[in-house]
Scaffold this motif. Structure first.
Motif, PDB file in Angstrom:
ATOM      1  N   GLN A  27       0.815  -1.211   0.000  1.00 12.27           N
ATOM      2  CA  GLN A  27       0.000   0.000   0.000  1.00 12.27           C
ATOM      3  C   GLN A  27       0.851   1.263   0.000  1.00 12.27           C
ATOM      4  O   GLN A  27       0.445   2.292  -0.554  1.00 12.27           O
ATOM      5  CB  GLN A  27      -0.925   0.005   1.224  1.00 12.27           C
ATOM      6  CG  GLN A  27      -1.912  -1.141   1.268  1.00 12.27           C
ATOM      7  CD  GLN A  27      -2.850  -1.152   0.070  1.00 12.27           C
ATOM      8  OE1 GLN A  27      -3.379  -0.117  -0.330  1.00 12.27           O
ATOM      9  NE2 GLN A  27      -3.023  -2.333  -0.513  1.00 12.27           N
ATOM     10  N   PHE A  58      -8.357  -3.096  -6.868  1.00 10.52           N
ATOM     11  CA  PHE A  58      -7.643  -1.927  -6.369  1.00 10.52           C
ATOM     12  C   PHE A  58      -8.580  -0.787  -5.993  1.00 10.52           C
ATOM     13  O   PHE A  58      -8.171   0.142  -5.287  1.00 10.52           O
ATOM     14  CB  PHE A  58      -6.643  -1.425  -7.430  1.00 10.52           C
ATOM     15  CG  PHE A  58      -5.567  -2.423  -7.751  1.00 10.52           C
ATOM     16  CD1 PHE A  58      -5.005  -3.213  -6.758  1.00 10.52           C
ATOM     17  CD2 PHE A  58      -5.107  -2.571  -9.052  1.00 10.52           C
ATOM     18  CE1 PHE A  58      -4.009  -4.132  -7.046  1.00 10.52           C
ATOM     19  CE2 PHE A  58      -4.112  -3.483  -9.353  1.00 10.52           C
ATOM     20  CZ  PHE A  58      -3.567  -4.267  -8.347  1.00 10.52           C
ATOM     21  N   VAL A  62      -9.350  -0.209   1.554  1.00 10.58           N
ATOM     22  CA  VAL A  62      -8.122  -0.893   1.963  1.00 10.58           C
ATOM     23  C   VAL A  62      -8.413  -2.040   2.924  1.00 10.58           C
ATOM     24  O   VAL A  62      -7.805  -3.111   2.836  1.00 10.58           O
ATOM     25  CB  VAL A  62      -7.134   0.114   2.607  1.00 10.58           C
ATOM     26  CG1 VAL A  62      -5.908  -0.608   3.159  1.00 10.58           C
ATOM     27  CG2 VAL A  62      -6.713   1.160   1.591  1.00 10.58           C
ATOM     28  N   GLN A  65      -9.574  -4.985   1.010  1.00  8.66           N
ATOM     29  CA  GLN A  65      -8.446  -5.572   0.296  1.00  8.66           C
ATOM     30  C   GLN A  65      -7.582  -6.408   1.241  1.00  8.66           C
ATOM     31  O   GLN A  65      -7.127  -7.498   0.889  1.00  8.66           O
ATOM     32  CB  GLN A  65      -7.587  -4.467  -0.335  1.00  8.66           C
ATOM     33  CG  GLN A  65      -8.250  -3.710  -1.470  1.00  8.66           C
ATOM     34  CD  GLN A  65      -7.303  -2.719  -2.120  1.00  8.66           C
ATOM     35  OE1 GLN A  65      -6.160  -3.052  -2.414  1.00  8.66           O
ATOM     36  NE2 GLN A  65      -7.764  -1.504  -2.338  1.00  8.66           N
ATOM     37  N   TYR A  66      -7.388  -5.888   2.460  1.00  8.94           N
ATOM     38  CA  TYR A  66      -6.559  -6.582   3.448  1.00  8.94           C
ATOM     39  C   TYR A  66      -7.195  -7.901   3.862  1.00  8.94           C
ATOM     40  O   TYR A  66      -6.515  -8.948   3.905  1.00  8.94           O
ATOM     41  CB  TYR A  66      -6.371  -5.672   4.651  1.00  8.94           C
ATOM     42  CG  TYR A  66      -5.644  -6.308   5.816  1.00  8.94           C
ATOM     43  CD1 TYR A  66      -4.323  -6.723   5.699  1.00  8.94           C
ATOM     44  CD2 TYR A  66      -6.291  -6.493   7.037  1.00  8.94           C
ATOM     45  CE1 TYR A  66      -3.658  -7.313   6.766  1.00  8.94           C
ATOM     46  CE2 TYR A  66      -5.630  -7.071   8.108  1.00  8.94           C
ATOM     47  CZ  TYR A  66      -4.322  -7.477   7.968  1.00  8.94           C
ATOM     48  OH  TYR A  66      -3.676  -8.056   9.023  1.00  8.94           O
TER      49      TYR A  66
END
Length: 306
Positions: A27, A58, A62, A65-66
């Motif tokens: 990141q 993308f 976040v 995504q994690y």
């Protein structure tokens, strides 16, 4: 069993930490991953870029995504390379054999050199110990890439005893393994000599000599086992040195392997490959550390009795 359970919990914590740090690094790295996927000479439209961003996730928050990344790691899915468009697990698997071969050869050479140096110089005259300490300091201080170049110049270019670069046969393994082994052998020999000298002063060593055993027999049959215990504390350093040194050694000698793959991935900002190598390194560290802890009782009977 309690020791094993504790090590497993600690190992899982290390793997989780490595996975998290790898994700954070992904990141924080500057640049757009989509641009890395498409390459520097791309003329793709913004519409194509958005489609790729959506396909790879993308554009998601976040945190999502994690969580998705952790879920894939748990199932063994390390993603795909940005540059090569191949699964990271497959890329690492293709290169792992060459690096394992180099690491095993380097460890064997390092242990052999350290044993010979420590056993033959422990407790000897000051001049002998000073000479042994001198070569160990030189071996530890020399950068791997410079040592590799020196060995190439002497044994490949001048004496022509070994291939120069690129070959993958047994003869081509000698110089890379020696380059990786010498700094490790220097540290192991220093630690092992101190352990031997301390063990030789213990009552069991004095009793063994009183029973008529030779100095060599006392060193090899009695003192060496006790002297080897402190070496287990160097496990983490040993794994890091092997993995870090492999990057330089494989580059200098033109060998394929995890080191060359990592260097290429870092240069291309191919973060999925870099993250996969980080996770592999953490797994190897946990595996070796756990095995060493379980072998403590075999090395030292006092721990087994406790």
């Amino acid at each position: 069993m309690r020791t094993l359970a504790g090590r497993l919990v600690a190992g899982l914590a290390v793997l989780y930490g490595a996975a998290t740090l790898a994700f954070v690094a992904l990141q924080l790295i500057p640049g757009d991953p989509v641009a890395t996927l498409l390459g520097p000479a791309t003329t793709a439209s913004e519409e194509v870029r958005e489609r790729i961003r959506t396909e790879f996730g993308f554009d998601r928050p976040v945190l999502l995504q994690y969580l998705g990344y952790l879920g894939r790691v748990v199932t063994g899915d390390l993603g795909s390379s940005y540059q090569l468009q191949r699964p990271v697990r497959q890329l690492i698997g293709d290169q792992l054999g060459a690096t394992v071969q180099l690491a095993v050869a380097a460890i064997a050479l390092a242990v052999l050199i350290a044993l010979v140096s420590a056993v033959t110089t422990a407790g000897r005259r000051r001049g002998v110990r000073a000479a042994a300490t001198a070569w160990e300091l030189v071996a530890v201080s020399l950068p791997s890439y410079w040592l590799g170049i020196l060995l190439l110049t002497a044994f490949s270019f001048q004496l022509q005893l070994f291939p120069v670069v690129g070959a993958q046969d047994l003869a081509a393994l000698v110089l890379p393994a020696l380059t990786l082994a010498l700094p490790i052998a220097g540290v192991l020999a220093q630690v092992l000599r101190e352990g031997l000298e301390a063990a030789l002063a213990q009552p069991f060593a004095v009793t063994a000599r009183a029973r008529g055993l030779s100095q060599t027999a006392v060193r090899l049959r009695h003192a060496l086992r006790h002297a080897a215990i402190p070496l287990a504390t160097l496990t983490g350093w040993l794994v890091g040195t092997l993995l870090g040194g492999a990057v330089l050694v494989e580059t200098v000698f033109g060998r394929s392997g995890i080191g060359a793959l990592t260097l290429q991935a870092v240069g291309n900002k191919d973060m999925p490959v870099v993250m996969g190598v980080v996770l592999l390194s953490a797994f190897v560290f946990v595996l070796i550390s756990t095995a060493v802890d379980l072998l403590y009782a075999v090395i030292d009977p006092r721990l087994r009795a406790g």
